[in-house]
Design an enzyme around this catalytic site. Structure first.
Site, PDB file in Angstrom:
ATOM      1  CG  HIS A  62      -0.448  -3.030   8.708  1.00  0.00           C
ATOM      2  ND1 HIS A  62      -1.547  -3.023   9.529  1.00  0.00           N
ATOM      3  CD2 HIS A  62      -0.797  -3.782   7.641  1.00  0.00           C
ATOM      4  CE1 HIS A  62      -2.514  -3.749   8.978  1.00  0.00           C
ATOM      5  NE2 HIS A  62      -2.088  -4.218   7.817  1.00  0.00           N
ATOM      6  CD  GLU A  63       1.336  -3.999   4.408  1.00  0.00           C
ATOM      7  OE1 GLU A  63       1.238  -5.230   4.233  1.00  0.00           O
ATOM      8  OE2 GLU A  63       0.354  -3.224   4.401  1.00  0.00           O
ATOM      9  CG  HIS A  68       0.126  -8.571   6.854  1.00  0.00           C
ATOM     10  ND1 HIS A  68      -0.936  -9.346   7.244  1.00  0.00           N
ATOM     11  CD2 HIS A  68      -0.385  -7.327   6.619  1.00  0.00           C
ATOM     12  CE1 HIS A  68      -2.051  -8.592   7.253  1.00  0.00           C
ATOM     13  NE2 HIS A  68      -1.728  -7.360   6.885  1.00  0.00           N
ATOM     14  CD  GLU A  75      -5.544  -6.711   8.297  1.00  0.00           C
ATOM     15  OE1 GLU A  75      -5.423  -5.712   9.031  1.00  0.00           O
ATOM     16  OE2 GLU A  75      -4.992  -6.800   7.186  1.00  0.00           O
TER      17      GLU A  75
END
Lengths: 511, 511
Positions: free
Chosen positions: A275-276, A279, A305
């Site tokens: 997830h990170e 980003h 997101e």
């Protein structure tokens, strides 16, 4: 005449650059606070952060910026600026207008009340006592309503709440969100029901294997490498560190992610790293020539997101990714994961199961958690409900949307920090990100029909290249509504995301 | 009337506080650059550091400070300030006068030339070619002479070089330093000669044992604990990290040290940790009520060195410390250091041997390296020698002072970064620190005659308490000449340090 214009534009951009550089320094100070800072330093750190934010505010509201903006936006000269220059001027003006119109006293009062509310929230959550939290939250909401009303005038939005949404998702409105979220809700509920009655059920016992933290750290590095987030080479622009709550922060050549390793829940760090990293690769792959310009930032929270969820869910929870990564996982973890088999593992990490806590929710039920929060925020800022009623409204909606009974407010309305932290208008970004990611996936599939096959071979390169070219590189040149149209040719639309979910979960659950 | 005075003083102190808080934030950014920063971020980092230093300069030269200072220093009201208030005003005025009198263009030119000179120095050092370095160094020295002449006027010093010394050692002069360094040189040369002809010689083979880095990290933590520099507890105010060149940086509750671990030279990190811990406990134990005030900083570079050298040499290279610490060392390192015996080890870590490189020099010969540099700097800024002559002068002095033949300029005049980095006037601090440490030791021995016995039992508590009470706590309330008098009742005096060395080395070498 044009020369003067160019000189003014250059001056203005120099001021914008300083602001971006200062913010990037503040990121380091924040990151250090969460990862490295000796515990005793917390009071000194709050002095540092408060000073830097005052300096930032002074730089943002520099009257010279106002004068330059006035001169630059005067026609006909203004029309001679190109698209990029106009966008930079627009973004600087937007920030300047907002920052100068909000009274300093109100900003300071909100900052103070937010600190108090966060502190009380922690205590009230520990004590499972909303009545402790309520009076401070009421004060904070009242102050934020005042700010929202001022911002509404500046931004010319239809409602105060729209002005808050605009902070995170420029030009987005509660009206549009309501429409797409209603459709999203219907689609999600339908998938959840099908999963509940489906013949195949996941066995999640494999996820409970204990994996030593050191092994998990190696897995994290391998995952970062798999999605081309460089944390190890001599030219690395990233790091993976450890914090209670995972986050990403940074700017261009210095973008760092964090994760949290749980010995008895090894997939937690796997998906937070992916997830990170989603980003992070967004921030790292903004157009390099736009560094130090306002357009050289992410488009919106929702778009951010979309990228984190794309990498976490669409890539990281796909069968194809694990075709490639399970052998790697076994090589790193050794015996302890020897019994992991592809399809049972992929089903286990994609279990659909309504639950109380947003951050633990699966890909499908997650959206419902967000829709509940959005509906409540919208009604709160429209004075349709009051703070006192929040627990009741919350619990009723969890029953209605997810069929879940909330036993106490700590696992209910007080579970998230967002409201105590005055992040009103932020929640919708999470689900908008999912919706964008579905549209982006549909567009990518046209250009890269073989992406799943490539991914199964560990080839993420072309997928990343596509994302960089079609999403990351545009930075903040467009508002989100325009960017999604630029990428996909279509307006905001829930269907591609629901199609993706239906397709994926029908295969997993056999419905 | 006094109320207005107090309001003005408060305003002034608020500005001084902001400056200190900003500097403490800059420390973090610097520390991160050396320890944590992803390599790709170096260009962004230089933008951040340059912006922060511009903001710092603007804050330092805020015209409001000038106005407040004028009003506050007007008599008779000024006389109503107490000693502490007057010192704060003095320190703020000193900084303000210096910062405002140096033309911004000159400051910028020096900063630019320094960056170029450091860059060329690295290349010239690698190429062992002074002629590459010379032209840039000449430019830098010329610029620094201009700055020194301006500072001489502001500070009313006798010579430009004195104005540079004053940056690091306020009110100290080349005249005084020349006098004490001549005496120091004579004493050191005498000890070196005695060691050379002494019957006992150290066996340094024990220092070559290979110790794994992980073990060395544990040793470093145990050493930090032994000298009460907290890096592990939940209330820790410190850290130990790893960098090419060890350093200490921070402010009050956040003071961090670094070291470098060499597998085949384990005592290198031992003494760098003790040295930096000496700096760190000084910073951590300034009067807490002076935090955010100009008096809440170390007294001078020389005093800082007195504290680092006290912990590194007087404590850390004493027999008594190793009576206590060798069992700990063996417990941590296991078999690999099983053959370490107390007296041979203590002699080995105190070997006296003239050498070419300052940072590798022993406690006794170290001072001569400094005296050489001081004499050269003094003559350079008095136009008695020119940059072109530096290598020749350097080599001749190494021959004369240390009996060493320098083979090339990389191990000679180009070994240190200080001159390329424009740190003229800094070198004397190192040896002044040694001299202070001798006087401080003599004073401590009167109050704590049993300190060696206590140390042998691992009790550093009373020593630290004494240092805190007599040195650290005074912060920057006095100039160094006044502080050494306050602590010891005497003027700057080389004898106690020479007595300490004579006593120690006569025992070790048996002369």
């Amino acid at each position: 005449m044009m020369e003067t214009m160019q000189t003014r534009y250059k001056k203005l951009m120099e001021k914008a650059k300083n602001l971006l550089v200062l913010q990037s320094a503040e990121y380091i100070i924040h990151w250090d606070m969460e990862t490295m800072m000796p515990p005793k330093a917390i009071k000194l750190r709050s002095q540092q952060l408060s000073l830097l934010s005052r300096i930032e505010h002074r730089m943002s509201t520099d009257p010279e910026i106002g004068t330059l903006l006035q001169e630059i936006t005067r026609r006909p000269q203004y029309d001679k600026l190109d698209e990029i220059e106009k966008r930079n001027v627009y973004l600087i003006k937007k920030n300047y207008d907002e920052q100068t119109r909000l009274p300093e006293d109100l900003v300071a009062e909100i900052a103070k009340q937010r600190a108090i509310t966060v502190d009380v929230w922690k205590k009230a959550k520990a004590a499972k006592d909303f009545s402790m939290f309520r009076p401070e939250l009421e004060k904070l909401v009242e102050l934020e309503k005042k700010a929202a009303e001022i911002l509404m005038e500046v931004k010319e939005t239809a409602t105060p709440y729209d002005a808050l949404i605009d902070i995170y998702e420029p030009k987005m409105t509660a009206k549009t969100i309501t429409k797409v979220f209603d459709e999203l809700r219907e689609g999600l509920v339908s998938i959840i029901k099908k999963c509940e009655t489906a013949p195949k059920k996941p066995d999640t016992s494999i996820l409970k294997h204990k994996i030593p933290i050191d092994i998990q750290r190696q897995i994290a590095k391998a995952l970062a490498e798999a999605v081309e987030y460089d944390v190890t080479s001599k030219e690395a622009g990233g790091r993976i560190d450890e914090t209670e709550h995972p986050f990403t922060n940074g700017y261009y050549d210095d973008v760092r992610i964090t994760t949290h390793y749980h010995e008895d829940n090894f997939t937690s760090s796997i998906f937070s790293v992916l997830h990170e990293a989603g980003h992070a690769i967004y921030e790292q792959n903004l157009s390099p020539e736009w560094m130090y310009q306002p357009i050289g930032t992410g488009c919106s929270s929702g778009f951010h997101e979309s990228q984190s969820r794309f990498v976490e869910n669409i890539i990281g929870r796909s069968r194809e990714f694990w075709v490639y990564f399970i052998p790697k996982l076994k090589k790193i973890a050794g015996n302890v994961l020897a019994d992991v088999e592809l399809d049972p593992f992929v089903h286990a990490i994609n279990q659909v199961k309504p639950s109380k806590i947003r951050v633990e929710a699966d890909e499908v039920t997650y959206g419902l958690h967000i829709i509940i929060r959005f509906n409540i925020e919208r009604d709160l800022f429209a004075d349709k409900i009051i703070v006192k009623e929040l627990p009741e409204v919350w619990n009723q909606k969890y029953k209605e949307y997810l069929g879940i009974k909330i036993e106490n407010d700590s696992e209910g309305v007080m579970q998230d920090t967002h409201w105590a932290s005055c992040l009103y208008g932020y929640f919708p970004s999470y689900a908008l990100g999912n919706i964008y990611s579905g549209q982006i996936l549909a567009a990518m599939e046209k250009d890269l029909p073989g992406w799943r096959k490539q991914l199964a071979k560990g080839n993420f390169k072309n997928i990343k290249k596509w994302l960089v070219k079609n999403v990351h590189t545009h930075g903040n040149l467009y508002d989100p509504a325009d960017l999604i149209k630029k990428i996909t040719g279509k307006e905001l639309n829930v269907k591609p995301y629901l199609n993706y979910l239906n397709d994926k979960y029908s295969k997993l659950y056999g419905f």
